[in-house]
Design an enzyme around this catalytic site. Structure first.
Site, PDB file in Angstrom:
ATOM      1  N   ASP A  59     -21.863  26.779 -21.551  1.00 62.07           N
ATOM      2  CA  ASP A  59     -21.279  25.974 -20.902  1.00 62.07           C
ATOM      3  C   ASP A  59     -20.393  24.817 -21.878  1.00 62.07           C
ATOM      4  O   ASP A  59     -20.575  24.866 -23.107  1.00 62.07           O
ATOM      5  CB  ASP A  59     -22.038  24.466 -20.229  1.00 62.07           C
TER       6      ASP A  59
ATOM      7  N   HIS B  21     -27.999  18.520 -18.856  1.00 64.98           N
ATOM      8  CA  HIS B  21     -27.841  17.204 -19.450  1.00 64.98           C
ATOM      9  C   HIS B  21     -28.854  16.210 -19.127  1.00 64.98           C
ATOM     10  O   HIS B  21     -28.974  15.293 -20.003  1.00 64.98           O
ATOM     11  CB  HIS B  21     -26.519  16.475 -19.169  1.00 64.98           C
TER      12      HIS B  21
ATOM     13  N   ASP C   2     -16.938  25.753 -17.228  1.00 65.37           N
ATOM     14  CA  ASP C   2     -15.843  24.894 -17.723  1.00 65.37           C
ATOM     15  C   ASP C   2     -15.245  25.007 -18.946  1.00 65.37           C
ATOM     16  O   ASP C   2     -14.315  24.111 -19.207  1.00 65.37           O
ATOM     17  CB  ASP C   2     -16.728  23.443 -17.407  1.00 65.37           C
TER      18      ASP C   2
END
Length: 307
Positions: free
Chosen positions: A161, A124, A244
């Site tokens: 992810d 990110h 995740d």
């Protein structure tokens, strides 16, 4: 196969009770202590150099992050989700340095594959902005290092992810020698990653609806991502390995389990054998249920070892 980590990555803590916590890395490393992982070659991650960082992040941003070293017990908030304590700058340097060292080992022919068990995560972090628990864009830094230090012409980052890797996309989207493919839940943080975001033809986003299951995930990779990677023909594949999208994870709503992470790892390695001489560097990103993270990371590393 090479495993890179460093104790500094455990000392970084955003805030008590924060999901991106030191226990994440402890859980992964405990899982990798099992007998089946005894042949892993373990090494400490070095710190990335300024030159390596500045291939992705401008000097003023590197200066800012490295200057934030609060007293022990204090922290500095960078946004609502991201903060730094006394050890965070070193942890971020070690996380980025792990990717660089993994690239050196893999591109130098010492190991065919490497896994970087590090935190903070990186995908990110945009070139000039820390966000989403991330400080430096470690996968992008690794890709740029492969080009600069090893003459790898084309590098692909493959990101499974559950959150879109907006930082990697921002670092890559104007450079056709770099490729990013991402499967991720949408809508979800950070709000980027629509299929219409294609860069200069080098970005492939395959959003998944909330509550998508294993078959939907496999279809996304089999029908869209893996063929695109093969067409791009990278000389190195870097995996942003976030876990995740597991059904137990508290921060998203995708229903995968460990078998899906093993499957996608095997599929990526299969493409790597045909395009990059089998060279794969994997970097830990998200995953916030400790049991799911440990099991999924173990399945991923086992698949890397057996590829």
């Amino acid at each position: 196969m090479l495993l890179l980590t460093h104790p500094a990555c455990v000392r970084h803590e955003i805030a008590p009770g924060h999901p991106e916590c030191p226990d994440r890395l402890r859980a992964v490393m405990q899982a990798l202590e099992a007998q089946q992982f005894s042949t892993l070659i373990r090494a400490e991650a070095p710190e990335a150099t300024r030159e390596q960082l500045e291939r992705v992040h401008p000097a003023f941003y590197v200066d800012r992050i490295l200057s934030i070293r609060p007293p022990e017990g204090d922290s500095v908030a960078l946004d609502a989700d991201t903060a730094m304590n006394a050890h965070s700058a070193e942890a971020a340097l070690r996380a980025a340095g792990a990717g660089v060292a993994a690239v050196d080992a893999v591109c130098g022919g010492e190991y065919p594959r490497a896994f970087c068990a590090v935190r903070p995560p990186g995908h990110h972090a945009e070139p000039t902005q820390a966000m989403g628990f991330c400080l430096f864009s470690s996968a992008a830094i690794a890709a740029r290092h492969a080009q600069a230090a090893h003459g790898v012409e084309r590098v692909a980052v493959l990101d499974f992810d559950v959150h879109h890797g907006n930082g990697t996309q921002a670092a890559f989207e104007r450079d056709p020698t770099l490729f990013l493919a991402s499967s991720h839940q949408m809508p979800l943080y950070p709000g980027t990653g629509a299929a219409s975001e294609t860069g200069v033809g080098n970005i492939l986003n395959v959003p998944l609806r909330p509550y998508a299951d294993g078959p939907a995930f496999r279809r996304a990779w089999e029908a869209e991502i893996l063929p695109a990677v093969e067409r791009f023909a990278p000389g190195l594949i870097v995996i942003s390995a976030g876990f995740d999208a597991h059904r137990r994870d508290p921060l998203a709503q995708i229903n995968l389990d460990e078998a899906e992470f093993a499957w996608v790892t095997e599929a990526i390695c299969d493409v790597a054998r045909r395009t990059s001489g089998g060279r794969v560097v994997s970097m830990l990103e998200g995953g916030y249920d400790l049991t799911a993270l440990a099991r999924s990371a173990a399945a991923h590393v086992r698949a890397l070892m057996q590829a």
